[in-house]
Design an enzyme around this catalytic site. Structure first.
Site, short mmCIF file in Angstrom:
data_model
loop_
_atom_site.label_atom_id
_atom_site.label_comp_id
_atom_site.label_asym_id
_atom_site.label_seq_id
_atom_site.Cartn_x
_atom_site.Cartn_y
_atom_site.Cartn_z
N TRP A 191 0.81 -1.22 0.00
CA TRP A 191 0.00 0.00 0.00
C TRP A 191 0.84 1.27 0.00
O TRP A 191 0.31 2.36 -0.17
CB TRP A 191 -0.93 0.02 1.21
N GLU A 251 11.61 -6.27 -9.00
CA GLU A 251 10.81 -5.11 -9.41
C GLU A 251 11.68 -4.15 -10.22
O GLU A 251 12.44 -3.36 -9.64
CB GLU A 251 10.29 -4.37 -8.19
N SER A 292 3.68 -2.39 -11.93
CA SER A 292 2.47 -2.21 -12.75
C SER A 292 1.72 -3.51 -13.02
O SER A 292 1.20 -3.72 -14.12
CB SER A 292 2.82 -1.48 -14.06
N GLY A 331 1.51 -2.69 -6.20
CA GLY A 331 1.38 -1.37 -5.59
C GLY A 331 0.02 -0.77 -5.90
O GLY A 331 -0.98 -1.06 -5.25
N GLY A 332 -0.04 0.07 -6.93
CA GLY A 332 -1.25 0.83 -7.25
C GLY A 332 -2.53 0.00 -7.29
O GLY A 332 -3.54 0.38 -6.70
P1 PGA Z 1 3.07 -0.63 -8.80
O1 PGA Z 1 4.07 -0.76 -7.55
O2 PGA Z 1 2.28 -1.92 -8.86
O3 PGA Z 1 2.23 0.57 -8.49
O4 PGA Z 1 3.92 -0.47 -10.01
C1 PGA Z 1 4.75 -1.97 -7.27
C2 PGA Z 1 5.62 -1.80 -6.06
O5 PGA Z 1 6.21 -0.71 -5.89
O6 PGA Z 1 5.78 -2.72 -5.23
#
Ligand code: PGA
Length: 251
Positions: free
Chosen positions: A12, A168, A213, A234-235
């Protein structure tokens, strides 16, 4: 398909107050009753106890987003492994690229944090990944090797498989530019080869997530790859429906 259990984690970042966190859990839990993977929520520190309570007794685990390696002491603003355990966390994200880039997180600190988490009984989710410049200069493998070597340098061989690694690529985080499944699989496979070089069985057992993403629309393709054992999201993890769809894509 490998026999490794996929692990899908919601990072988050600096989002959600306590009431918002509870609302998310109430929306999420009925949607993931049939999950065939491990599910982890990583809220901000202040929402940890509330998320532990809201998910209590169920299969969802709760992780912090950072940790100091000492148990206590004069480290203003820091949180220790013992404090995370006390709050009910069972895992901790370490070395996220935002911490490395924005807050000076170093490989040296991570070489202490990863074993400290394991010793405390927390699952470390060690994040690694190259920047866009590094990829363009063909330095991805060198960067991953440096980050893995440092992060795992003080981990005893018999604990290697207890670490979760999140690959990542920095250029894919929060940008909407997902790595192609081939790029993600190549990098995850390379990370696995580094761990296998230390201990063959650990390399075969260690879970390696992809992050950057990940969305409901691309999760199945990424998670269907042999070398990719889950996702750090993340998002798309801020919305219970989207996150549940990604969990469902894990099989
Ligand atoms: P994102 O972030 O899915 O918004 O690209 C991934 C993360 O930073 O763990």
């Amino acid at each position: 398909m490998s026999d490794r259990t996929p692990v899908i984690a919601a990072n988050w970042k600096m989002n959600k107050t306590v009431p918002e966190a509870i609302e998310f859990c109430d929306e999420l839990l009925p949607r993931i009753e049939d999950a065939a993977c491990e599910v982890i929520i990583c809220p901000p520190f202040l929402a940890l106890p509330a998320v532990v309570e809201a998910t209590g007794g169920g299969p969802v685990q709760v992780a912090a987003q950072n940790m100091h390696f000492e148990q206590s002491g004069a480290f203003t603003g820091e949180v220790s492994p013992a404090m995370l355990l006390d709050a009910g966390a069972t895992a901790v994200v370490l070395g996220h690229s935002e911490r490395r880039q924005l807050f000076g997180e170093s490989d040296e600190a991570l070489s202490r944090k990863v074993p400290a988490a394991l010793e405390a009984g927390l699952v470390p989710i060690l994040c690694v990944g190259e920047t866009e410049d590094e990829r363009e200069r063909d330095e991805t493998d060198r960067i991953l090797r440096r980050q893995i070597d440092a992060g795992l340098s003080r981990v005893p061989l018999e604990r290697l498989a207890d670490v979760v690694v999140a690959y990542e690529p920095v250029w894919a985080i929060g940008t909407g530019r997902t790595a192609t499944p081939e790029q993600a699989e190549d990098a995850c496979g390379f990370v696995r080869s580094l761990i296998s070089a230390r201990d063959e069985a650990s390399g075969a057992a260690v879970r390696i997530q992809y992050g950057g993403s990940v969305k409901p629309g691309n999760a199945a393709e990424l998670l269907g790859r042999e070398e990719i054992d889950g996702a750090l999201v993340g998002g798309a993890s801020l919305d219970a429906g989207d996150f549940a769809a990604i969990v469902a894509a894990a099989g």
